[in-house]
Write a protein that holds these residues in place. Structure first.
Motif, mmCIF file in Angstrom:
data_model
loop_
_atom_site.group_PDB
_atom_site.id
_atom_site.type_symbol
_atom_site.label_atom_id
_atom_site.label_comp_id
_atom_site.label_asym_id
_atom_site.label_seq_id
_atom_site.Cartn_x
_atom_site.Cartn_y
_atom_site.Cartn_z
ATOM 1 N N VAL A 74 8.535 -10.761 -2.224
ATOM 2 C CA VAL A 74 7.753 -9.414 -2.484
ATOM 3 C C VAL A 74 6.340 -9.019 -2.431
ATOM 4 C CG1 VAL A 74 7.854 -7.563 -4.432
ATOM 5 C CG2 VAL A 74 9.293 -9.066 -3.832
ATOM 6 N N ASP A 75 6.175 -8.070 -1.270
ATOM 7 C CA ASP A 75 5.004 -7.967 -0.766
ATOM 8 C C ASP A 75 4.133 -7.067 -0.759
ATOM 9 O OD1 ASP A 75 3.756 -10.579 0.638
ATOM 10 O OD2 ASP A 75 5.284 -10.170 1.502
ATOM 11 N N VAL A 76 2.930 -6.762 -1.161
ATOM 12 C CA VAL A 76 2.623 -5.478 -1.429
ATOM 13 C C VAL A 76 1.036 -5.386 -0.523
ATOM 14 C CG1 VAL A 76 1.584 -3.254 -2.741
ATOM 15 C CG2 VAL A 76 2.760 -4.452 -4.154
ATOM 16 N N MET A 77 1.529 -4.446 1.315
ATOM 17 C CA MET A 77 0.451 -4.570 2.426
ATOM 18 C C MET A 77 -0.711 -2.697 1.632
ATOM 19 S SD MET A 77 1.866 -6.635 4.971
ATOM 20 C CE MET A 77 1.198 -8.511 4.807
ATOM 21 N N ARG A 78 -1.713 -2.825 1.188
ATOM 22 C CA ARG A 78 -2.341 -1.630 1.906
ATOM 23 C C ARG A 78 -2.802 -1.613 3.421
ATOM 24 N NH1 ARG A 78 -4.867 1.291 -2.087
ATOM 25 N NH2 ARG A 78 -5.167 -0.488 -3.166
ATOM 26 N N VAL A 79 -2.516 0.404 3.957
ATOM 27 C CA VAL A 79 -2.794 -0.136 5.274
ATOM 28 C C VAL A 79 -3.326 1.426 5.182
ATOM 29 C CG1 VAL A 79 -1.469 0.967 7.306
ATOM 30 C CG2 VAL A 79 -0.870 -0.543 5.596
ATOM 31 N N VAL A 80 -4.595 1.732 6.152
ATOM 32 C CA VAL A 80 -5.763 1.941 5.972
ATOM 33 C C VAL A 80 -5.815 2.315 7.233
ATOM 34 C CG1 VAL A 80 -8.172 3.307 5.519
ATOM 35 C CG2 VAL A 80 -6.346 2.183 3.749
ATOM 36 N N ASP A 81 -5.847 3.968 8.406
ATOM 37 C CA ASP A 81 -6.131 4.421 9.171
ATOM 38 C C ASP A 81 -5.004 2.913 10.214
ATOM 39 O OD1 ASP A 81 -7.641 6.019 8.292
ATOM 40 O OD2 ASP A 81 -9.132 5.020 9.294
ATOM 41 N N GLY A 82 -3.912 2.416 10.252
ATOM 42 C CA GLY A 82 -3.296 2.067 10.509
ATOM 43 C C GLY A 82 -3.291 0.573 10.656
ATOM 44 N N LYS A 83 -3.554 0.177 9.462
ATOM 45 C CA LYS A 83 -4.174 -1.634 9.338
ATOM 46 C C LYS A 83 -4.179 -2.010 8.027
ATOM 47 C CE LYS A 83 -7.871 -2.040 13.743
ATOM 48 N NZ LYS A 83 -6.828 -2.389 14.002
ATOM 49 N N ILE A 84 -3.293 -3.075 8.157
ATOM 50 C CA ILE A 84 -3.981 -4.344 7.235
ATOM 51 C C ILE A 84 -4.695 -4.081 6.532
ATOM 52 C CG2 ILE A 84 -2.683 -6.026 5.782
ATOM 53 C CD1 ILE A 84 0.144 -6.101 8.022
ATOM 54 N N THR A 85 -5.627 -3.933 5.295
ATOM 55 C CA THR A 85 -6.121 -3.726 4.559
ATOM 56 C C THR A 85 -6.574 -5.178 3.262
ATOM 57 O OG1 THR A 85 -6.962 -1.959 3.547
ATOM 58 C CG2 THR A 85 -8.092 -2.115 5.564
ATOM 59 N N GLU A 86 -5.555 -5.181 2.815
ATOM 60 C CA GLU A 86 -5.275 -5.267 1.483
ATOM 61 C C GLU A 86 -4.044 -6.235 1.679
ATOM 62 O OE1 GLU A 86 -7.868 -4.359 -2.622
ATOM 63 O OE2 GLU A 86 -7.368 -2.590 -0.594
ATOM 64 N N HIS A 87 -3.365 -7.216 0.498
ATOM 65 C CA HIS A 87 -2.174 -7.644 0.478
ATOM 66 C C HIS A 87 -2.140 -8.859 -1.160
ATOM 67 C CE1 HIS A 87 0.147 -11.196 0.316
ATOM 68 N NE2 HIS A 87 1.041 -10.370 0.308
ATOM 69 N N TRP A 88 -0.943 -8.580 -2.001
ATOM 70 C CA TRP A 88 -0.546 -8.686 -3.175
ATOM 71 C C TRP A 88 0.704 -9.646 -3.143
ATOM 72 C CZ3 TRP A 88 -3.038 -4.099 -2.502
ATOM 73 C CH2 TRP A 88 -4.246 -3.900 -3.385
ATOM 74 N N GLY A 89 0.912 -10.492 -3.176
ATOM 75 C CA GLY A 89 2.292 -10.840 -3.303
ATOM 76 C C GLY A 89 3.001 -12.100 -4.263
ATOM 77 N N VAL A 90 4.223 -12.489 -4.389
ATOM 78 C CA VAL A 90 4.690 -13.723 -4.793
ATOM 79 C C VAL A 90 5.725 -13.814 -3.797
ATOM 80 C CG1 VAL A 90 4.300 -12.558 -7.053
ATOM 81 C CG2 VAL A 90 6.531 -11.907 -5.949
ATOM 82 N N ALA A 91 6.400 -15.597 -3.768
ATOM 83 C CA ALA A 91 6.916 -16.043 -3.068
ATOM 84 C C ALA A 91 7.356 -16.823 -3.522
ATOM 85 C CB ALA A 91 6.505 -16.380 -1.790
ATOM 86 N N THR A 92 8.583 -17.042 -3.347
ATOM 87 C CA THR A 92 10.005 -18.418 -4.059
ATOM 88 C C THR A 92 9.482 -19.778 -4.030
ATOM 89 O OG1 THR A 92 11.768 -17.834 -3.220
ATOM 90 C CG2 THR A 92 11.406 -16.858 -5.000
#
Length: 148
Positions: free
Chosen positions: A111-129
């Motif tokens: 499960v990932d959360v990505m912040r997108v600003v002006d069409g670009k990925i600027t931040e990420h938070w996530g968990v993986a198994t």
């Protein structure tokens, strides 16, 4: 652009990253989709928390799992944040996290959360198994499994 259009555009950026970069190895597209001042708030083991760190992680995963592919189950967006639930699939053909190739087919979810600003990925938070992945590779025993 209204809020719904902004959310749809952000989802499209993250979807392209999952399918075309992670799944397809399109490194030119990676450079276009990721902001130079990107920050990963939950970097994976051995990966840096910046754009170069993520690219190195992606390259390493594709070397270890040449058929690496994401299966996106769902995505939602609000306020420039895109949440994605997906399962990754691949065959372990190269070293990964110090584990020699096993030839095993694996799958694990994130499960990932990505912040997108002006069409670009600027931040990420996530968990993986990753524990499940390590168990599938035989590096960690499964809970409740008898010793072999």
């Amino acid at each position: 652009m209204d809020v719904r259009q902004e959310d749809d555009a952000a989802i499209a950026v993250v979807r392209r990253n999952s399918l075309e970069v992670q799944g397809g190895g399109d490194w030119d597209l990676f450079d276009k989709l990721w902001s130079d001042d990107f920050v990963d708030h939950t970097p994976q083991p051995g990966a840096g928390a910046d754009k170069a760190g993520v690219k190195g992680l992606y390259l390493g995963i594709r070397e270890a799992f040449p058929d690496f592919s994401p299966e996106i189950h769902w995505q939602v967006a609000a306020d420039n944040l895109v949440t994605t639930y997906k399962t990754y699939h691949g065959t372990h053909r190269g070293e990964f996290l110090g584990i020699a190739p096993t030839g095993r087919k694996v799958s694990f979810y994130t499960v990932d959360v990505m912040r997108v600003v002006d069409g670009k990925i600027t931040e990420h938070w996530g968990v993986a198994t990753l524990l499940d992945l390590l168990q599938q590779l035989g590096a960690v025993p499964r809970f409740g499994a008898s010793a072999e």
